[in-house]
Each structure stands twice: as C-alpha cells, then as structure tokens.
Design an enzyme around this catalytic site. Structure first.
Site, PDB file in Angstrom:
ATOM      1  N   ASP A 101       0.876  -1.160   0.000  1.00  0.00           N
ATOM      2  CA  ASP A 101       0.000   0.000   0.000  1.00  0.00           C
ATOM      3  C   ASP A 101       0.921   1.219   0.000  1.00  0.00           C
ATOM      4  OD1 ASP A 101      -2.365   1.585   0.312  1.00  0.00           O
ATOM      5  OD2 ASP A 101      -1.954   1.713   2.458  1.00  0.00           O
ATOM      6  N   ARG A 102       0.418   2.387  -0.366  1.00  0.00           N
ATOM      7  CA  ARG A 102       1.279   3.567  -0.362  1.00  0.00           C
ATOM      8  C   ARG A 102       1.182   4.314   0.965  1.00  0.00           C
ATOM      9  NH1 ARG A 102       1.135   9.232  -3.617  1.00  0.00           N
ATOM     10  NH2 ARG A 102      -0.095   9.729  -1.780  1.00  0.00           N
ATOM     11  N   ASP A 103       0.086   5.030   1.175  1.00  0.00           N
ATOM     12  CA  ASP A 103      -0.042   5.895   2.348  1.00  0.00           C
ATOM     13  C   ASP A 103      -0.105   5.063   3.624  1.00  0.00           C
ATOM     14  OD1 ASP A 103      -0.189   8.342   0.794  1.00  0.00           O
ATOM     15  OD2 ASP A 103      -2.173   7.662   0.193  1.00  0.00           O
ATOM     16  N   ASN A 118      -5.362   3.064  -3.114  1.00  0.00           N
ATOM     17  CA  ASN A 118      -6.555   3.879  -3.344  1.00  0.00           C
ATOM     18  C   ASN A 118      -6.102   5.329  -3.336  1.00  0.00           C
ATOM     19  OD1 ASN A 118      -8.206   1.611  -3.289  1.00  0.00           O
ATOM     20  ND2 ASN A 118      -8.950   1.966  -1.214  1.00  0.00           N
ATOM     21  N   ALA A 174      -8.302   8.367  -3.471  1.00  0.00           N
ATOM     22  CA  ALA A 174      -9.564   9.120  -3.506  1.00  0.00           C
ATOM     23  C   ALA A 174      -9.335  10.619  -3.608  1.00  0.00           C
ATOM     24  CB  ALA A 174     -10.408   8.795  -2.278  1.00  0.00           C
TER      25      ALA A 174
END
Length: 176
Positions: A9-11, A52, A54
């Site tokens: 995942d990134r964040d 994600n 968003a």
C-alpha cells in the site's frame, strides 16, 4: 513461470499518511521501506504498489500530479537499491468522487481488482507473494486476491485476515 511479488500500500506503508499527500515536500518515507524493497528485490520479488487515491476522485489533485509524484518516489527507490515495478491506483470513490470518479470500482480496496490486474500483467504466484498494508481494507483485498501472506502494519490490534507487524523491519522476516 510465475513470479513472487511484494505488494505495498502507499499511504501509511511507503510514506507517512498525512492525508492526501501529493507534494514531494509533504512525502515522508516510512522508516525501513527502502531496506524492505531492496531486500525483496534481492530475493527475486517484484515490487508492486496498490493504492486507493480518492484525493484524485475528490478533486484535490489530478492524475498527472499523482504520476509526477510517483515517478519521483520511484527514483528515490532506484537510488537506494530498490525498484518499484509498477504502481496500480484507484482514483474512484463511491460517495465522495466528483464526476466520472464517483462510482463503485472493482479496483478500489477492499475489492481485489488492482492485485488481480498485477497478477495477470506479471504472471504472479499469489500464494507465494506478500502484501504489506496498514488498513483492514488492504488485508481484505489481499485475502480476496489469494495473497499468501498479508501483513498489517500496526503497533496494536489483530486482524482475521493477516499477521500484524509493528514495523517494516518485522516484514523482512517474511521474505523467503
């Protein structure tokens, strides 16, 4: 021949999650991420980011802004002995998306779409792969995609879908 992958995942995993990070000066790398990626590469893993985003869907920044930042992020890994093979992202949000981004998407975690696309694009052996995330939705996506080892980066708590790890250094022991 299928290959193994380290999905990230990134964040919250690659960078400290300050909320909708899109500028280099706000992008703080999580301690241990460069070592984890370098070790994964040294052991033959592909490194795939599934995130994600968003903030794009909400209109906070553009896809071009995201790509520019991720190009710079990739350069930081390359300079430190690691490499990111591909970044998959989902800009959609079912409630808060604006215009074309307001939709349900099979690519938005907890759905497994990004992971399955990577599997198909790179012929990945999902059972032999790892996913490191910091959110229950990451773990749900990994489980739904058949990822063999799902690691939830959290100092506390447990998860039905994953092993919990307190730091990225702890993830090193799962690389085979």
């Amino acid at each position: 021949m299928s290959r193994r992958a380290l999905f990230l995942d990134r964040d919250g995993v690659i960078n400290i999650d300050h909320g909708y990070v899109v500028r280099r000066d706000a992008f703080d790398f999580v301690d241990g991420i460069f070592e984890l990626v370098a070790q994964a590469r040294a052991r033959g893993y592909l490194v795939i980011v599934v995130t994600n985003q968003a903030g794009i869907g909400r209109g906070y920044y553009t896809e071009a802004d995201f790509h520019a930042l991720m190009e710079w992020v990739g350069e930081q890994f390359d300079a430190r002995g690691g490499h990111i093979d591909k970044v998959y992202f989902c800009p959609d949000h079912p409630e808060h998306g604006v215009g074309e981004y307001r939709r349900v998407s099979e690519f938005r975690k907890p759905a497994p779409g990004m992971l399955l696309a990577a599997r198909d694009d790179f012929d990945i052996d999902m059972k032999a792969s790892l996913f490191v995330g910091d959110n229950l939705t990451d773990m749900q996506a990994g489980a739904a995609a058949g990822v063999g080892t799902n690691l939830l980066l959290t100092p506390e708590g447990s998860c039905d879908f994953a092993e919990t790890i307190p730091s990225l250094q702890a993830a090193l022991s799962f690389l085979r």
